[in-house]
Each structure stands twice: as C-alpha cells, then as structure tokens.
Design an enzyme around this catalytic site. Structure first.
Site, PDB file in Angstrom:
ATOM      1  N   SER D  95       0.805  -1.224   0.000  1.00 25.88           N
ATOM      2  CA  SER D  95       0.000   0.000   0.000  1.00 25.88           C
ATOM      3  C   SER D  95       0.836   1.272   0.000  1.00 25.88           C
ATOM      4  CB  SER D  95      -0.955   0.003   1.188  1.00 25.88           C
ATOM      5  OG  SER D  95      -0.257   0.289   2.371  1.00 25.88           O
ATOM      6  N   LYS D 138      -5.673   4.100   9.246  1.00 28.70           N
ATOM      7  CA  LYS D 138      -4.739   4.988   8.556  1.00 28.70           C
ATOM      8  C   LYS D 138      -5.218   6.441   8.624  1.00 28.70           C
ATOM      9  CE  LYS D 138      -2.752   1.626   5.327  1.00 28.70           C
ATOM     10  NZ  LYS D 138      -2.790   1.078   3.952  1.00 28.70           N
TER      11      LYS D 138
END
Ligand SMILES: [Ca+2]
Ligand SMILES: [Ca+2]
Ligand SMILES: [Ca+2]
Ligand SMILES: [Ca+2]
Ligand SMILES: [Ca+2]
Ligand SMILES: [Ca+2]
Ligand SMILES: [Ca+2]
Ligand SMILES: [Ca+2]
Ligand SMILES: [Ca+2]
Ligand SMILES: [Ca+2]
Ligand SMILES: [Ca+2]
Ligand SMILES: [Ca+2]
Lengths: 222, 222, 222, 222, 222, 222
Positions: D95, D138
């Site tokens: 990611s 996140k």
C-alpha cells in the site's frame, strides 16, 4: 498429448524417462538456443542433481564441439535454455543426462531427434553412460506412451531378465555405453565434424578485425 | 475494478485465470518494456513455478521474435518487467504461461490485447499449450468478471462436459494447442513478421559503425 | 564398470577413494578444460568441504603453474569443470584433495593419469599432504576394484599395521608427503617446466598488440 | 517529530500510511538520487512485498519518464535509494506504492512534495491505484499526525461510510484511481513533459561523440 | 606433522592458536598470492566471524601497503587465497586476526615467517590488537607443538598469572598491542617501505600508456 | 583499552553507544578508505538493521559530498570498509547511524574525530536524527568509559529527567536533531565545502582526455 511419444522429428526435443514412487513416466526435454553470452538457463522445477546433470551435459558437449561441427566460440555468443515440462511437477536425478546431451546437440546442430525414441542414462564429463534405476517402470512407461526404441545404459543390460516379455517384444531396446552411440541412434542424421585449430582461428579473427577497420568504402576512416 | 475484465484494449495487459482453494479468480498480468540490457524482472509475490513459467515464456518469445516483427538484438537493449497485482497475494503455478507469452508479445509489438478475453494454459519452450487444473473454477471466475471469451488448452476440452451449461452459454470458449492460436485470438491485430539474417545484419552493423566514425563533418577524426 | 579401476590411461580422470558408513568406494574424479574466463565449476552433489578442497587444489595448481609448463595467463582464458559421478550420491570431505590436484594438472598438461592407480589425501595450499580417515576401508575398496597402486599420506603410514596382510600384499602402497610425489607417481610422464617472467611477458604482449594494430596489409588503418 | 506530518515541503520525502495490529501510523518515505549506474537500493527493514512495490513503482516511473521531463538515459547514470525510517521497525505490504512513485518522481524532477499530505494505495505497472486495507486506522493516524489531506484509492471510497465523522471533517480525503492524479495533488508544481525520440537522440549522441573526438584544440588527435 | 610448529621459515604460512571445548590447538594459516583481479578467497570450513576477520586483516594490510613496500594498484591485479587446514574441522572466531595479517603481509612481500613462532589476537581496521579467550589452553598447545615464541595481546598480559610456571618457562611470551609489533617479531626481515603519491603515479601511468601507443618500433601505428 | 574512550583524535574512528540486555557499552566504529570501485564492506557480526543503517549513512554522505569537500566521482574510485570490533559480539540496531556518518565523513575528509566524544542516534537519508532506546544505560557506559561529551537525539532530551544527576554532571550531553550538528561537534575541524557543477566537470574531463591522447611528446600517436 503430453506424456506420449513426439508426433514428429523435432530439433531440440528429446523424450526422457522418469521414475517416481508411482511408476515410470515420459519426460519431454526441450532445449532452445538464443543469442546471448554463454549462459545456461534451466527451468521445470528441477532438483539440484538434475541441474548438475545439465551442467555436466553442457560441458561435455562443449568439450566435443568440433566433432559435432560447432566452433567453440559459438558458445560465447549464445544462451541455452533447457526446460522440462510440466512446470509444476518436481523432477530430479541424473538419469536424464543422455537426454540432456542429445537435446543440446540437436539444438546446436539443427539436426532433429527421431520422434519415437526415448532414452535414460547418467552421463559423465567424458560422455560415458552410467546405469540408472527403475528400468522396468521406465520401459513400461515407454511402451504405454507409444515409444518404439529405448536407449538404456549398457550396465543395465543385465536387468533386462526381469522385464516382462511383452515389454521386450514391444520395444527395440538398445544398450549404450557412450553418448556417441546415443547420438548415432537418436539424431536423424550424423553431425558433420569440423577441424578446429584455436591459434589459426585467432590469427584469422585478428586479421579480419584489422581488415574491417580499414574498410575500403571508407578510406579515411577513422 | 480489479478482478474484472479490462475496460479497454491495452498494450501488455492480459487477463489470466487463477485457481486457489477458495475458487477461481481473474489475474491481471502486466508487462512493461524499458530501456535496459536484457534483464527480466518479475514481481507480485510469485512462486518459483510461476517465475519459471515467465522465463519459459520469455525464451519462447525470443526464439520466434522475427515472426512477431522484433529483431533479436532488441532483447539486448531492453529490460522486461512482468508484474501480477495484487502484490500481497501469493501466486504460483505454470498455468499463466500463455498469458505471459501474450503479455510479452503485446508489449514488444505494441499491439493491444483484446479487453474481454481471458486465458489459461501452461506453455512449453516450443509454444505448445499444456493442460491446466481448476477449469470449472476458472470459467466461473471469468463469467463473474465480465469476460466474453476464454482460451483454454485443447487437452482440457474433454473437461467441458463437467461445466454447467449457463457457464458454457455465457462464454465463448476456444480450445488452443499452440501459442500461435492464442496470439491470433488475443491480439487486436496480427504482428508483421520480418526476415532476419543474422550474418547480413552483422555486416550491415559493422559498416554502419565504420561510416559513423568517418563522419563527413570531421574529416581528420579521430 | 563404474566403481572399478579405469581401463586405460586417461587425461583428467583420476581414481579417488571415498569412505562412508557402509565402507570404502572408488570415486572417479573428472576434470575438463573449456575455453572460458577463469571460472571453476564443480558438480556431483559435492558437500562444502569437498568443494573447498577443489578450490584449494586449484589455487595450488595455479601457484605452481610454470613448474608444470602452464603459463599463468592461461587460467584467465579457460574454465575448469570438475565432476564426480555418480551424480545422485552425496560426497564430502577433504581427502580427495590430491586427486583433485592430479586431475587438474592432467587436464592442463594433457598428460594422462595411470589407469591402475588410486589416491587419497587432503592437500594444503603449499601442496603438503595431510592424513585421512578410513584407510582400511579405502584400501579394501581399491583391492576389490582392481587397483594396483595406492598413494596414501605419509602421516597415515603408521596405520598400515592394522591392515590385513592380503590387502598389503595385493597393493603397492606408496606413502607421500607432498603433491609433487603424487604427480611423479600418477602421471604417465613428467610435465615440462617453463621459465616465467611476468614483466618480460607483459612487455612482449604489449609489443605484440601494437604490432597487430599496424598490420602491414592495411597501412592507413586506423 | 517522527510520526508527524512534515514541517516543510521537501524533495523526495513523502508521508505514507501504515496499518499494523496496533493501529495506523505515519510512515516517512525518503528517496535519494545519487550518481550511479541504474541500481535501486532499498533499506528500512522492508518485507519482500514492499520491496517489490518499490520495484513496480520504479518501473512505472521509468516507463513515463518523458512525461515528467526526465530523459530515459538518465536512469543509467543514477542510483536511487529508497529508505523508510524507523530502521528497526519491520514494514511490509503493497500500500505504500503510490508514496513510492511520488517520492521517486519528486527526487527525479526536483519538485517538492506538499508537506501536509499523506497517501496510501497499491500501484500497478500502468499506474493504476488498487484498494488497500486498514483505511480507518490509517485516516486516524493521519489526523493524529497533523496531516491535512489524504489520498486514498477510489475503490476504497465505499469504505468511507464506516469512518467517524470527526475524522472525515478533519481531513480532506481525495479518492484517486491513477497515479497521475496522485502527482497532481501531491507535488507543489506540475512536472514539465519533454518530447523523447529515442532514434533521434541516439543519432545526436553519436554525432556528439565524433565531435568530441575531433576536438578543434587538438587538430592532430589522436 | 600437522599440529606441530613449522619445520622451516615459510612465505605466507603462519601458526595460529585455536581454542575449542576440547582444548587448544595449533592452526596453520596459509596465504597464497595469485594473478587475478582483487578477489579474496577463503577456505577451510571457516565460520562467518573468522571470514570477517580475514576481510578486516586484508583491508588493514591494503591501508598500510606502502609501509610494507607494496604499491596499492598491485591489489587490483592479484587474488589472495587464505586457507586453514584441516579442511573438515570447523573453525571460527576473531582471534586468528593477527595471524591473517602476518600471513597476507608475508605473501605480499615475499618475506618468510619465523618457523617457531605462534600468535593469537583479534585485529582492528587500525591494526590494534584486541584480547582473546582461552589463553591458557592456547599456550599449552603451543608448548606441546614445539613452538618457542608466542605473541599474545597486551590486554591478555594480566591473565598470565593463571598460567602454570612450566608453560611460562618453556615459551617466550611477547605481549603486543599493535600489528606493527607482530610483524617485527614474526617476519624474518623488515619490509622496505616505499613512497606512494597516488597522483604522481597516475600521471606516470598515463604517460606510459601514451608512450606505448606510439612505440618507436612501429612508427605508423596504429 | 577496548571499551574505553579513544586515547587520541583519530581519522575514521568514532565511539558509539550500544545497549544490550546486560547494559550499555562503548562501541568503536572504524571506517577505512581504500582504492576501489564504489563498494561498501561491513564487518563485525552486524545484524541487518545495522548494515542498512550503514547503507543509509553512506548514501546520505554521498548526497552531501560537495558540502564536505568531496567530489562525487571520488566515490567511484574508492571502497569504504566499516568495521565494528569486537568481531565475535553480535551487534544490531539503527542507533549507530550518526556514528557511521561521522566515521565515513572523517575518513573521506581526513579530519580526525575528537577522542573524548561519544554519540548515539538513528539517521535518515536527509540526515535527520531520530530517537533511540536505552539512553540511561548508554550514558552510564559513556561515563564509565571516560567519555566527556555525548551527542544524543533531540527527541531523547525529554528522557534526561530519568538520568541520575551524577551522570548528567559527569558528562556534557548535547542534543542534536541533524547530522550537521553532529559533525560540528565531533570533528576537530570543519570540512571545507566545494562548488560542484556536474556538467562543467564532465566537459573538463572530456577535454582532459582529449588532451592526454594528443600528448605533445608523441606527435604521431596513435
Ligand atoms: Ca503428468
Ligand atoms: Ca531422471
Ligand atoms: Ca482479490
Ligand atoms: Ca496459474
Ligand atoms: Ca556406487
Ligand atoms: Ca573423501
Ligand atoms: Ca514509531
Ligand atoms: Ca503499507
Ligand atoms: Ca587436528
Ligand atoms: Ca581463533
Ligand atoms: Ca566487550
Ligand atoms: Ca546501536
């Protein structure tokens, strides 16, 4: 079609014989010659012993290259890729050695391999053929797969007494003790030897380089 | 969008079919051509068998390069990167072989791959297509993902009897036994073959070097 | 035939003696010289200690190369491949060191190795021969395999008291403490030493390059 | 200061978002361009998947280099080092892909990255942005760390319904589906594309070499 | 003879002292200088710590090469092989460092090492000698093996109180804190330092190349 | 003497601070510059994280090389060896980063490091100093070892409240947030920056090559 004898004579494709816990099997050994720089690539989930048998086969072929009509410097300009499908099946052992030699010689000379022949045998750096295991299972697989002729190590000849008669009747079994015999039986024609004198060649090469540099079409060059 | 058929014809992007314990899945195979020196890079958490299938695909493509209009020396000046997203998902097996060949040929020729086609099949060094496992799961995934046409190995044709009718009705399923058929079906146009005579090319190259060295603007060089 | 003494004097083929849990065995050590660039290749399922013993053997031979008539730069232009069949049998240990040295010297000089000799002994970088284990089993294997003469480390001479008389009667056993004695006994003829003055050679080489560049047939080049 | 948004716009420094079992965290991605020969170095205790995501990012950037004003041959003369502090913390996953691309583009173009932006998303060889996990953690980490704007994969937009309102209010969240959008948002200015015609450039390069060789200050050279 | 002091002064052969669970032992360290390209080869079943101690020894020697009369470019044209027999015995630890330095210096200078000296001590990149373990066992092994003089790290001097008097009476024990002292005691003569000015040498080298190119014997070259 | 502060200002030798389960310890970091080709060698039983911290330190130093008076091409002609004695003690972690930078800068510039200073801190590719663990144990070890001044990461300043007063009284503790501060405090003099314009340098280099080729003493060459 995989697992059967080849349908036509092909360059660089050899039928080997494998022996596993569940019996014998045909193995298609494929070699390819590519422009390159002397590298050897091997694929097909090959174990270390089979990889080393390819290295031994390759060194042996390089050591006899003038006898098969191949100039030694050729090896510096090509890569050879040896692949053994099916890619997901692990393969190992030294007994594909004679097949590796035959496959590499075929691809280097452009001479096809006879389609209905199979072979098994370890090979030494001098081209001697050493005995293998699983002769019976391998011969059964050959018969089942439509193979007509099988090359086996001469030292395995003594094991033929244990092979069922129908197998021996259905196959031409040829014992061999050196790779030269293998090539004689397996290739559709005989490679043309060349004379190779390294020093004379080197001199010729240098002269040729000098000559190219002073190319007559470019008098002032360079 | 990932896990669905592509939305447009793209160069170097091929839809493969994976089969895991939880079913079939679409696999996006991406190839990129970069200036380089003949290296092959592979990424996407690929297992050894899939990496070897990419090496076999690459060698096969190099061996037929004039047939797809690519001069062999081109391979010395480029690197090819093959990536299979999603990067965190482990992938393995030889059945992406035909997809790898198609992806590499597309990126080398610049010819896009048809967007609604998917494919599965191991490939040999001669371009033959070998059978794969998980046909049913793969076809289901193709249907689910909006694929219209699926190329499968000819040796898997016999397994189609076990596939539900709605799947067979929803997809055009084309059995193939050689990569040449795969390329014919998958690329939006046919690659233009070239003639390739290595020796003639080498001579031309040397002449060209000599000619450049004696650049007319620099008579006394060098 | 494998596991027996060689049938004829051969270049680069040496009979070593291995010792495993099931007894002693003959080991055929094969070296091959190929055009190359100074690489050493080893195959035959060799363990790390045996591989290192080949490296030590090779360095020793390079260090004495003028004494065996080989110009040091030769090593930059060849590869040496050492193979120990049978490829599926694991082999290890340093005691094949003297055999490795002999095999490499034979292949570099072209002088054959006597066919009915076998040898065992670790070798140091100075060519000293160090003692080995399994002397009894190794001598038995030698006798069984038709070997006539066996070279053993001088430091193992004291172990001969434990060897049955029939073995000692059937073999000529020669204790050696340096590889120079091994070569004297094992090679069919003595290598011809050369004088080697590195600086003089380098000067000659440079002069030769200059001379080739000004090839008289191409006066204006380049 | 580590674990917070950057204090100023910097070249080659990008804030990524990691997600571990103990929550989300800011990740500082640093790229450096050094004189070299086309090597890529990665440090920071990175797992294989993150290393592969850097390789994919790097290949993508090379494939679009004229679009960001970088001549392809530049890559042969530089090394790129990507480091992710803190060096003792293991990091993995794909990611960080968009961050890697942004960091490399910034360092190649010299254009700084906006200091209060963070980003997450896997990237394909074509620059497409694939969805990631741990969106909530996140975003929380981004808010906590003082980030103002977060770029997320368009395919993760649907997950925003599960994000607490205070997080969505405190951040500008921008869904992106291609890296081109990422660069538009993250760099302080737009890279200037160049035209790149490989053949024309090669011709120019050869002419320039010839011209240097015949340096006017050294008429008789060489 | 192995495991005893050397019988004569030899170039490149040093007696080290090992300490294992079963006591102390003499270790023969052998270095060889071969034409090559700056590679270091190590054999003898050496552990990582001992291999690193050889690398440190080698770098230290390179860093002081003018002091021992060796021009730095020499290292680019040679390979150094360090071997520690017996090849089947695992060896590890940093305490052979001073022996490695002495062996390499001896082989580079051609100055023999005194035959009845043994040594132990870790060495740093600056040539400092660090303390070692097993002093008592090592000294006993030295005495047993016929060694006359032992060099030990100065920091181990304090441990001499625990050594039996008969050992201290039978050996000359010399504490050293820097490798320069080791070399002074161990080599049969002192290396002749040279002056080395890298820039002046480079200029000379370039002039020499130019001069060779215009070899007076080949006026029209090339 | 090992484990104590250095006795004199030395080039390339830095005192770091390690923290293990049994307390803090002084670490001697040694760098050496050798003629070479841009390689980095690391020894001393270093773990992967410490090796990566050396790579990061090295890249950072290369990226600022003109600021410390080192022309970037210098890195192509040298090897740097970083060693951390004692060779048998495993070492790991990123906190030696500032020490690595200082050691490399010292060896490149020839400027000695102050003998009674120690330092700890992770370093990023931009030279920022990140916090470390074990501050108390490290400061105790510094005091014990005779160190006068300790550089610590600014982000660790808050941990000083837990440090005993006698430690704080016995040491000058300087918090630093960037490597530039580290160098200012640790080197005995300030490196002299140079101007570096890559393109101008390249032009100069080419002119110089041309000029050497047409050496006036060899008018007809070559
Ligand atoms: Ca099968
Ligand atoms: Ca087999
Ligand atoms: Ca998925
Ligand atoms: Ca698959
Ligand atoms: Ca046997
Ligand atoms: Ca042995
Ligand atoms: Ca943290
Ligand atoms: Ca991540
Ligand atoms: Ca012993
Ligand atoms: Ca030791
Ligand atoms: Ca200690
Ligand atoms: Ca540390």
């Amino acid at each position: 079609r995989y697992g059967l004898a080849e349908e036509e004579d092909q360059v660089g494709v050899v039928t080997g014989l494998a022996w596993t816990s569940v019996g014998g099997e045909l193995l298609s050994i494929e070699a390819l010659k590519l422009p390159g720089k002397g590298r050897m690539k091997t694929t097909g989930k090959l174990g270390d012993v089979m990889k080393e048998s390819i290295e031994a086969a390759s060194s042996f072929v390089r050591s006899i290259s003038p006898e098969i009509g191949v100039k030694p410097p050729v090896f510096e300009k090509i890569d050879i890729h040896v692949h053994v499908p099916e890619g997901a099946t692990p393969k190992d052992g030294p007994s594909a050695g004679v097949g590796m030699v035959t496959s590499i010689v075929s691809v280097l000379t452009g001479i096809p391999v006879k389609k209905d022949i199979a072979m098994t045998g370890e090979v030494t750096l001098r081209g001697n053929v050493l005995p293998i295991g699983g002769l019976k299972e391998k011969l059964l697989a050959a018969l089942r797969g439509g193979v007509k002729t099988v090359l086996i190590p001469a030292e395995n000849e003594k094991d033929l007494v244990d092979i069922p008669n129908n197998v021996k009747d259905g196959l031409t079994i040829i014992p061999v003790s050196h790779v030269s015999e293998v090539l004689k039986h397996a290739l559709v024609s005989k490679p043309e030897p060349i004379l190779w004198d390294e020093e004379a060649e080197e001199a010729a090469r240098l002269a040729s380089i000098a000559s190219q540099s002073s190319n007559p079409n470019h008098p002032v060059a360079h």
